[in-house]
Motif scaffolding. Sequence first.
Motif, PDB file in Angstrom:
ATOM      1  N   ILE A  11       0.819  -1.212   0.000  1.00 41.31           N
ATOM      2  CA  ILE A  11       0.000   0.000   0.000  1.00 41.31           C
ATOM      3  C   ILE A  11       0.855   1.266   0.000  1.00 41.31           C
ATOM      4  CG2 ILE A  11      -0.309   0.060   2.516  1.00 41.31           C
ATOM      5  CD1 ILE A  11      -2.877   1.080  -0.226  1.00 41.31           C
ATOM      6  N   GLY A  12       2.010   1.224   0.644  1.00 41.34           N
ATOM      7  CA  GLY A  12       2.894   2.393   0.647  1.00 41.34           C
ATOM      8  C   GLY A  12       3.348   2.767  -0.755  1.00 41.34           C
ATOM      9  N   GLU A  13       3.653   1.753  -1.552  1.00 40.46           N
ATOM     10  CA  GLU A  13       4.075   1.983  -2.934  1.00 40.46           C
ATOM     11  C   GLU A  13       2.909   2.511  -3.779  1.00 40.46           C
ATOM     12  OE1 GLU A  13       6.120  -0.662  -6.455  1.00 40.46           O
ATOM     13  OE2 GLU A  13       6.411  -1.289  -4.370  1.00 40.46           O
ATOM     14  N   ILE A  14       1.740   1.950  -3.573  1.00 42.80           N
ATOM     15  CA  ILE A  14       0.551   2.411  -4.301  1.00 42.80           C
ATOM     16  C   ILE A  14       0.243   3.850  -3.929  1.00 42.80           C
ATOM     17  CG2 ILE A  14      -1.952   2.112  -4.530  1.00 42.80           C
ATOM     18  CD1 ILE A  14      -1.387  -0.942  -4.277  1.00 42.80           C
ATOM     19  N   LEU A  15       0.309   4.165  -2.638  1.00 41.09           N
ATOM     20  CA  LEU A  15       0.045   5.527  -2.180  1.00 41.09           C
ATOM     21  C   LEU A  15       1.022   6.515  -2.805  1.00 41.09           C
ATOM     22  CD1 LEU A  15      -1.880   7.012  -0.252  1.00 41.09           C
ATOM     23  CD2 LEU A  15      -0.153   6.711   1.528  1.00 41.09           C
ATOM     24  N   ALA A  16       2.296   6.168  -2.822  1.00 39.93           N
ATOM     25  CA  ALA A  16       3.296   7.042  -3.435  1.00 39.93           C
ATOM     26  C   ALA A  16       3.009   7.243  -4.916  1.00 39.93           C
ATOM     27  CB  ALA A  16       4.697   6.456  -3.240  1.00 39.93           C
ATOM     28  N   VAL A  18       0.028   7.078  -6.535  1.00 38.08           N
ATOM     29  CA  VAL A  18      -1.141   7.925  -6.811  1.00 38.08           C
ATOM     30  C   VAL A  18      -0.907   9.379  -6.424  1.00 38.08           C
ATOM     31  CG1 VAL A  18      -2.761   6.000  -6.636  1.00 38.08           C
ATOM     32  CG2 VAL A  18      -2.418   7.481  -4.645  1.00 38.08           C
ATOM     33  N   ARG A  19       0.041   9.612  -5.536  1.00 33.01           N
ATOM     34  CA  ARG A  19       0.354  10.997  -5.147  1.00 33.01           C
ATOM     35  C   ARG A  19       1.341  11.662  -6.104  1.00 33.01           C
ATOM     36  NH1 ARG A  19       1.091  10.323   1.386  1.00 33.01           N
ATOM     37  NH2 ARG A  19      -1.135  10.447   1.916  1.00 33.01           N
ATOM     38  N   THR A  20       2.054  10.880  -6.904  1.00 36.97           N
ATOM     39  CA  THR A  20       3.043  11.424  -7.831  1.00 36.97           C
ATOM     40  C   THR A  20       2.367  12.356  -8.826  1.00 36.97           C
ATOM     41  OG1 THR A  20       4.438   9.476  -7.620  1.00 36.97           O
ATOM     42  CG2 THR A  20       4.771  10.841  -9.573  1.00 36.97           C
ATOM     43  N   GLY A  21       2.880  13.568  -8.899  1.00 34.37           N
ATOM     44  CA  GLY A  21       2.355  14.546  -9.838  1.00 34.37           C
ATOM     45  C   GLY A  21       1.065  15.214  -9.408  1.00 34.37           C
ATOM     46  N   SER A  98      -7.824   9.364   1.713  1.00 39.53           N
ATOM     47  CA  SER A  98      -8.273  10.448   0.831  1.00 39.53           C
ATOM     48  C   SER A  98      -7.425  10.521  -0.435  1.00 39.53           C
ATOM     49  CB  SER A  98      -8.256  11.789   1.564  1.00 39.53           C
ATOM     50  OG  SER A  98      -6.961  12.082   2.049  1.00 39.53           O
ATOM     51  N   SER A  99      -6.144  10.182  -0.346  1.00 38.96           N
ATOM     52  CA  SER A  99      -5.290  10.169  -1.546  1.00 38.96           C
ATOM     53  C   SER A  99      -5.768   9.108  -2.523  1.00 38.96           C
ATOM     54  CB  SER A  99      -3.830   9.907  -1.173  1.00 38.96           C
ATOM     55  OG  SER A  99      -3.276  10.997  -0.491  1.00 38.96           O
ATOM     56  N   LEU A 100      -6.118   7.935  -1.993  1.00 36.86           N
ATOM     57  CA  LEU A 100      -6.613   6.854  -2.847  1.00 36.86           C
ATOM     58  C   LEU A 100      -7.972   7.218  -3.443  1.00 36.86           C
ATOM     59  CD1 LEU A 100      -5.620   3.850  -0.570  1.00 36.86           C
ATOM     60  CD2 LEU A 100      -4.411   4.701  -2.586  1.00 36.86           C
ATOM     61  N   ALA A 113      -9.544  16.544  -9.010  1.00 38.86           N
ATOM     62  CA  ALA A 113      -9.696  15.959  -7.683  1.00 38.86           C
ATOM     63  C   ALA A 113      -8.340  15.801  -7.007  1.00 38.86           C
ATOM     64  CB  ALA A 113     -10.409  14.613  -7.764  1.00 38.86           C
ATOM     65  N   THR A 114      -8.277  16.185  -5.752  1.00 36.18           N
ATOM     66  CA  THR A 114      -7.073  16.024  -4.938  1.00 36.18           C
ATOM     67  C   THR A 114      -7.510  15.756  -3.512  1.00 36.18           C
ATOM     68  OG1 THR A 114      -4.898  16.958  -4.438  1.00 36.18           O
ATOM     69  CG2 THR A 114      -6.768  18.497  -4.415  1.00 36.18           C
TER      70      THR A 114
END
Length: 139
Positions: A11-16, A18-21, A98-100, A113-114
Amino acid sequence: MNVEVERHTGIGEILAKVRTGTRRMTPEETEAAGRRGALVVDTRTEHQRQEQGEIPGSLVIDRTVLEWRLDPLSDARIPEAVDHDLEIIVICRQGYSSSLAAASLRAIGLWRATDMIGGVEAWQRAGLPLTSGPADVRH
């Protein structure tokens, strides 16, 4: 013997990813965006909202129906979901789910959306207002 090892993404990798850019908002930026007409969407549970308080002017939408309520093409959309150009800021308790959720909204075409960095806990630390309700809950 050739054995392939399946690689699982945490999940940490996925979170990073989706937050990129993505430009995430501070609590102060979120409050200002709400004043100028952005949809500030609180996805916290009822228990969390009772415990921490309500964010004035936010819409409460359960995470399980978020995409259906905000997709302008959905028959289950809320009246504010008028087009794909909406500015939407998703808030949760700490700023992770919220990021996901914001990434999921971008995936259905809501490109602005952010989410808010640090969630409601950061809002509290910033000294921004919270109320005891009532909340604008959208089912």
